[in-house]
Design a protein around this motif. Structure first.
Motif, short mmCIF file in Angstrom:
data_model
loop_
_atom_site.label_atom_id
_atom_site.label_comp_id
_atom_site.label_asym_id
_atom_site.label_seq_id
_atom_site.Cartn_x
_atom_site.Cartn_y
_atom_site.Cartn_z
N VAL A 346 23.25 11.78 -43.52
CA VAL A 346 21.90 11.93 -43.74
C VAL A 346 21.16 10.92 -44.63
CG1 VAL A 346 22.45 14.35 -43.39
CG2 VAL A 346 22.65 13.22 -45.79
N ASP A 349 17.52 10.26 -44.28
CA ASP A 349 16.46 11.29 -44.55
C ASP A 349 16.64 11.66 -46.02
OD1 ASP A 349 16.26 12.54 -41.70
OD2 ASP A 349 18.53 12.57 -41.87
N ILE A 502 13.24 11.23 -36.74
CA ILE A 502 13.82 12.55 -36.36
C ILE A 502 14.64 13.01 -37.39
CG2 ILE A 502 14.65 13.90 -34.66
CD1 ILE A 502 13.53 11.91 -32.65
N PRO A 503 14.41 14.07 -38.21
CA PRO A 503 15.39 14.65 -39.27
C PRO A 503 16.86 14.81 -38.70
CG PRO A 503 13.41 15.70 -39.32
CD PRO A 503 13.41 14.86 -38.11
N ARG A 504 18.04 14.53 -39.06
CA ARG A 504 19.04 14.98 -38.49
C ARG A 504 19.55 16.54 -38.80
NH1 ARG A 504 23.99 12.39 -37.37
NH2 ARG A 504 23.08 10.36 -37.52
N GLN A 505 20.01 17.10 -37.81
CA GLN A 505 20.38 18.51 -38.00
C GLN A 505 21.50 18.57 -38.64
OE1 GLN A 505 18.42 20.88 -37.15
NE2 GLN A 505 16.85 19.53 -36.21
N ILE A 506 21.60 19.35 -39.71
CA ILE A 506 22.76 19.77 -40.49
C ILE A 506 23.21 20.79 -40.06
CG2 ILE A 506 23.52 20.04 -42.88
CD1 ILE A 506 21.15 18.79 -43.91
N PRO A 507 24.82 20.85 -40.11
CA PRO A 507 25.25 22.07 -39.34
C PRO A 507 25.23 23.04 -40.38
CG PRO A 507 26.91 20.31 -39.83
CD PRO A 507 25.50 19.67 -39.86
N GLU A 508 25.77 24.36 -40.07
CA GLU A 508 25.68 25.70 -41.02
C GLU A 508 26.82 25.20 -41.87
OE1 GLU A 508 24.32 28.97 -42.65
OE2 GLU A 508 23.49 27.63 -41.01
N GLN A 509 26.81 25.51 -43.20
CA GLN A 509 27.62 25.37 -44.15
C GLN A 509 28.48 26.53 -44.58
OE1 GLN A 509 28.36 22.26 -45.49
NE2 GLN A 509 27.10 21.71 -43.78
#
Length: 537
Positions: A346, A349, A502-509
């Motif tokens: 990231v 971002d 484009i913002p990077r998608q962060i997976p669910e933590q």
């Protein structure tokens, strides 16, 4: 037969050089020293200038608030039926800090003259059932009376036995309003004491310590101790002066003044003068070693050092890692970054504006304002400009500095808001100037309502609240706008890394990686250190 003071104590003279070179400049140096010596000898910081007394000079005693560690609510001295002064009660509060601190300083009926030791009668107060209940309630709540003489607060001497059997002398500020029979009070051994009955200290013995020296005329007061006693006075005929009393001299074996029912109370006092080797410049050292109110300074500094050390270590590791990674990210292509994992993905971002840039900018601006306020206040206190002899000086300076630090607050908030691609800098400035101060003011006003209802002296008067509002809107808000104007006009530096479109998608933590849990764990160390030390204050 007294030693002359050193240059850094009572006389406050600036130390001059022992030799002068070349010898041709010696007459000029002597002339300059002769011209400047009156200024140097008379230089004192505001509020700490000594006062010399001669035989028979009146020494004023002022009454302050009633305080208790049980209720934490201070009260006016004259909220209880004490003896009023002959010329009426006069307010002696000098600055804004004393009012904010809850101090209610008035003149007192005590008449003390330097070098004169005699017992005197203040007055006789008929004790109605309602007044007896007031005294009994305050005594059971462990209230102490605060007195002031020559800018020195009264202190009560105590003896404490240590674990190794040694007995040390300690002091508590003020004196106890009374005591309840059957406790650990030294007077509880009196044969007249009844368990559970409140007793009033209606006789005060002022032990005033003074210091004389050849460098000044007269004497300076360097100690003010109070020895409170309880005695049910008896007198013959009409009570006119101390000669009418049959219970003088006052001793610990006389019947005590109980306040468990109606009756009358005779308030008396006597004065004792003692010479002391303590110099005027060191007379406040006594209050740095008080009894239960002493602060564990070593533990506080140790805890702060640990927190700062750990923070510095983490910051150094992060800076070294980020500096190496940032330079590599700017040189390599996106295809070369496929092997990266974790938070390094990231990096494009990092400088993307957050969801609430206005709130973040206002919070950062308020933090800068508080930081500069605290830093300058501590610096002035370290340099001696905020002496404890100047009551309320520290709190007054803190309020004024907060108001004046609106310029850096507005500058930094507008600068940060501009870097976050914000365009409506007027709203950001208003949020910086009004949001957090309004929250604090609303909380203070709410607490003030409860203190008003309790009749506490800590409740701010209406005029003081109007003055605070005038300082807020008349000085702080314009200064915030002035700083924001220059902050928004400042040029921004180039970002160290590029920001992805484009913002990077962060997976669910996982739950332990969420924001609230991380905030909680990150604040455990500093909060634990502060909480443990505040428990001892």
């Amino acid at each position: 037969g007294h030693q002359r003071p050193s240059p850094d104590t009572d006389s406050r003279r600036w130390p001059g050089p022992r030799t002068m070179r070349p010898t041709s400049l010696a007459p000029r140096g002597l002339l300059a020293a002769a011209l400047l010596s009156p200024l140097a000898a008379g230089f004192y910081l505001p509020g700490v200038a000594p006062r010399e007394y001669t035989e028979g000079d009146k020494v004023d005693i002022k009454v302050n608030k009633l305080t208790s560690t049980m209720t934490q609510l201070p009260y006016d001295f004259y909220s209880l039926p004490f003896c009023p002064p002959k010329d009426g009660i006069q307010n002696a509060v000098e600055n804004l800090g004393e009012v904010l601190h809850g101090s209610v300083i008035h003149n007192s009926p005590y008449e003390v003259y330097f070098g004169t030791s005699e017992a005197k009668v203040l007055c006789r107060v008929p004790l109605a059932p309602a007044n007896a209940k007031k005294f009994a309630k305050k005594i059971r709540e462990d209230y102490r009376v605060q007195l002031i003489m020559d800018n020195l607060p009264a202190a009560t001497k105590m003896y404490r036995e240590m674990a190794d059997g040694t007995v040390i002398t300690m002091y508590d500020r003020g004196y106890a309003l009374g005591f309840v029979g059957g406790g650990e009070h030294p007077t509880s051994a009196n044969q007249h004491v009844k368990k559970g009955v409140p007793y009033l200290h209606n006789h005060l013995r002022f032990i005033i310590k003074f210091h004389k020296d050849q460098s000044f005329t007269g004497a300076r007061i360097v100690g003010f101790e109070v020895e409170p006693l309880s005695v049910k006075h008896q007198y013959k005929g009409q009570l006119t002066d101390a000669s009418s009393l049959t219970t003088v001299p006052v001793g610990p074996d006389l019947p005590l003044q109980a306040v468990d029912g109606p009756g009358e109370v005779v308030f008396t006092y006597d004065t004792k003068w003692e010479y002391s080797e303590i110099r005027w410049a060191s007379r406040w050292d006594l209050y740095l070693y008080m009894g239960d109110d002493q602060v564990h300074w070593f533990s506080i500094i140790n805890s702060l050092a640990i927190v700062l050390l750990l923070t510095g270590i983490v910051a150094m590791i992060m800076m070294r890692t980020l500096r190496r990674d940032l330079s590599r990210y700017n040189e390599e292509d996106k295809e070369d970054l496929q092997e990266e994992s974790g938070w390094k993905l990231v990096h494009g971002d990092v400088f993307r504006p957050p969801p609430l840039p206005l709130l973040l900018s206002a919070s950062a601006g308020t933090g800068v304002q508080l930081f500069f306020m605290a830093f300058i206040s501590i610096l002035c206190a370290m340099l001696g400009f905020l002496s404890p002899a100047n009551r309320g000086g520290l709190l007054t300076a803190t309020v004024l500095l907060y108001v004046l630090m609106g310029i850096p607050a507005g500058y930094y908030s507008a600068y940060l808001y501009k870097s976050l691609k914000g365009a409506d800098w007027q709203k950001c400035t208003l949020a910086t100037a009004l949001f957090y101060p309004s929250c604090v003011f609303a909380l203070i006003f709410l607490l003030n309502l409860f203190m008003w209802g309790k009749g506490s002296s800590a409740a701010l008067p209406f005029g003081t609240m109007v003055a605070l509002l005038a300082m807020w809107f008349g000085i702080s808000v314009p200064l915030v706008f002035l700083g924001a104007f220059f902050g928004y006009k400042s040029k921004l530096p180039d970002a160290p890394v590029r920001t992805n479109e484009i913002p990077r998608q962060i997976p669910e933590q996982e739950w332990y990686m969420q924001g609230p849990f991380n905030i909680l764990m990150g604040g455990v160390l500093p909060f634990g250190a502060i909480f443990i030390e505040l428990f001892f204050i």
